[in-house]
Scaffold this motif. Sequence first.
Motif, PDB file in Angstrom:
ATOM      1  N   THR A 136       0.820  -1.212   0.000  1.00 44.38           N
ATOM      2  CA  THR A 136       0.000   0.000   0.000  1.00 44.38           C
ATOM      3  C   THR A 136       0.855   1.264   0.000  1.00 44.38           C
ATOM      4  O   THR A 136       2.010   1.259   0.434  1.00 44.38           O
ATOM      5  N   GLY A 170      -4.837   1.230   0.391  1.00 43.03           N
ATOM      6  CA  GLY A 170      -5.519   0.413   1.375  1.00 43.03           C
ATOM      7  C   GLY A 170      -6.659   1.185   2.009  1.00 43.03           C
ATOM      8  O   GLY A 170      -6.870   2.370   1.740  1.00 43.03           O
ATOM      9  N   LEU A 191     -11.212  -3.517  -1.546  1.00 45.20           N
ATOM     10  CA  LEU A 191     -10.945  -4.845  -2.111  1.00 45.20           C
ATOM     11  C   LEU A 191     -11.171  -4.855  -3.621  1.00 45.20           C
ATOM     12  O   LEU A 191     -10.415  -5.502  -4.366  1.00 45.20           O
ATOM     13  N   LEU A 194      -8.136  -3.280  -5.127  1.00 44.17           N
ATOM     14  CA  LEU A 194      -7.000  -4.208  -5.130  1.00 44.17           C
ATOM     15  C   LEU A 194      -7.187  -5.282  -6.206  1.00 44.17           C
ATOM     16  O   LEU A 194      -6.228  -5.637  -6.915  1.00 44.17           O
ATOM     17  N   ARG A 195      -8.401  -5.791  -6.342  1.00 38.11           N
ATOM     18  CA  ARG A 195      -8.654  -6.796  -7.384  1.00 38.11           C
ATOM     19  C   ARG A 195      -8.317  -6.247  -8.766  1.00 38.11           C
ATOM     20  O   ARG A 195      -7.685  -6.934  -9.580  1.00 38.11           O
ATOM     21  N   ILE A 209       1.477 -10.128  -1.776  1.00 47.78           N
ATOM     22  CA  ILE A 209       0.955  -8.873  -1.252  1.00 47.78           C
ATOM     23  C   ILE A 209       1.539  -8.714   0.139  1.00 47.78           C
ATOM     24  O   ILE A 209       1.443  -9.617   0.975  1.00 47.78           O
ATOM     25  N   TYR A 227     -11.777  -6.877   5.494  1.00 45.28           N
ATOM     26  CA  TYR A 227     -10.746  -6.481   4.531  1.00 45.28           C
ATOM     27  C   TYR A 227      -9.628  -7.519   4.438  1.00 45.28           C
ATOM     28  O   TYR A 227      -9.289  -7.989   3.337  1.00 45.28           O
ATOM     29  N   VAL A 231      -8.501  -9.859   1.289  1.00 46.24           N
ATOM     30  CA  VAL A 231      -7.172  -9.903   0.673  1.00 46.24           C
ATOM     31  C   VAL A 231      -6.697 -11.355   0.592  1.00 46.24           C
ATOM     32  O   VAL A 231      -6.140 -11.793  -0.418  1.00 46.24           O
ATOM     33  N   ARG A 232      -6.923 -12.117   1.659  1.00 47.00           N
ATOM     34  CA  ARG A 232      -6.542 -13.530   1.661  1.00 47.00           C
ATOM     35  C   ARG A 232      -7.244 -14.287   0.530  1.00 47.00           C
ATOM     36  O   ARG A 232      -6.628 -15.122  -0.155  1.00 47.00           O
ATOM     37  N   CYS A 235      -5.631 -13.481  -2.748  1.00 46.91           N
ATOM     38  CA  CYS A 235      -4.353 -14.190  -2.854  1.00 46.91           C
ATOM     39  C   CYS A 235      -4.573 -15.646  -3.238  1.00 46.91           C
ATOM     40  O   CYS A 235      -3.906 -16.189  -4.134  1.00 46.91           O
ATOM     41  N   LEU A 242       0.624 -14.136   0.880  1.00 46.35           N
ATOM     42  CA  LEU A 242       0.287 -12.994   1.735  1.00 46.35           C
ATOM     43  C   LEU A 242       1.342 -12.881   2.834  1.00 46.35           C
ATOM     44  O   LEU A 242       1.510 -13.799   3.645  1.00 46.35           O
TER      45      LEU A 242
END
Length: 437
Positions: A136, A170, A191, A194-195, A209, A227, A231-232, A235, A242
Amino acid sequence: MTDTDELARELDREHVFHSWSAQSQTSSLVIASGSGCRVWDHAGTEYLDFSSQLVNVNIGHQHPAVVSGIREQAELLTTIAPSTVNLARGEAAKRIAARAPEGFERVFFTNGGADANENAIRLARLATGRDKILSTYRSYHGNTGAAIVSTGDWRRIPNEFARGHVHFFGPYLYRSEFWATTPEEESERALRHLRRVIEAEGPTSVAAILLETVPGTAGILVPPPGYLAGVRELCDRHGILLILDEVMAGFGRTGRWFAFDGYDVRPDLITFAKGVNSGYIPAGGVIIDEPIAALFDERVFPGGLTYSGHPLAMASIVATLDAMESEGVVEHAREIGATAIGPALDELAERHAVIGEVRGEGVFWALELVADPKTREPLSPAAMGRIKTGLLARKLLPFIQDNRIHVVPPCIVTDDEVDQAIAIYDDVLATALEGES
């Protein structure tokens, strides 16, 4: 002022080159010793330490059990090569692994948090065969080659020599990049952002990440609901590792042994330093999930440090973690954050319009200061400078970052010390900003 204090300043001016500083503008504050949450100079002038120095002295200054552990190890063996087997190193690794999720049994020791992140990045690239690291903009991961380029703040820009780093935004609801109005919206939209970054960069090019579980220097940014779990999931969907950076947030700071214990997330690599031994001797490391560690059973890991697993550092880790467990230090940090620090900061915000937001947990809090509560314009650097000067004049060591006061005492802070600090913050905010529009 004593002759010893002045000698210390003279030697510092003549011979010491300071980090992140113009050398003509470094601090003249002398610290000679300390105990618990307090430090003092050679003249005996005492300060209440609500910075924990660099948010690392979690167990307090000069804890007798840790000092004793270092002394005993020094009398036995002061140093040994990392290629050897040493009992103190094994005991330290065992204690660290015991606090990690099941399946994290192996620890690679480093000299601090920066090279912990450096080696986590190396492991991720080797394990995946991919190159890119996503992190981030609001982050700090250390001052080595890849770690500083993973960092998002201004310190990255004059140091961008490493390859393969991509940044994204972030969650930060108070200053949302996503026009969110609730924590749930902020999580969902962050999210999605990030995607899209992963898709735009090419998922098969991304090794890992890298996130601070709770970004520290960037503002004590407690992640919104869902959140980290989201993220997990991203990944897992794309075969990305991660890495959770627990250098500042780990070992009691959030009132948990690891900050991620409070969220529905399991990392692949965990980096740590700071609180693992309260910074008494430089130490850090990477805790490695078994599938990644197993890749190097027969394959050489191309990384190492002369002082990896240094006996004195390992003894300080053993003594720190044992003392924290036996004395209930982590539980105390959680309780005093919930019952004393958090409520007191909320009351402070009600009295001072300059406090735009209070956020945090455990002994990990931030006051975000604004010139205008409606526009959320950050308080000016000049005003923040006056606040810092006022806090120091009242014998409180602050952690000031941008337009924020980070309230980050040692985990052992008492109710009386919290009351003392709150009174100082209250006084300074009432006087240092007179005439501020």
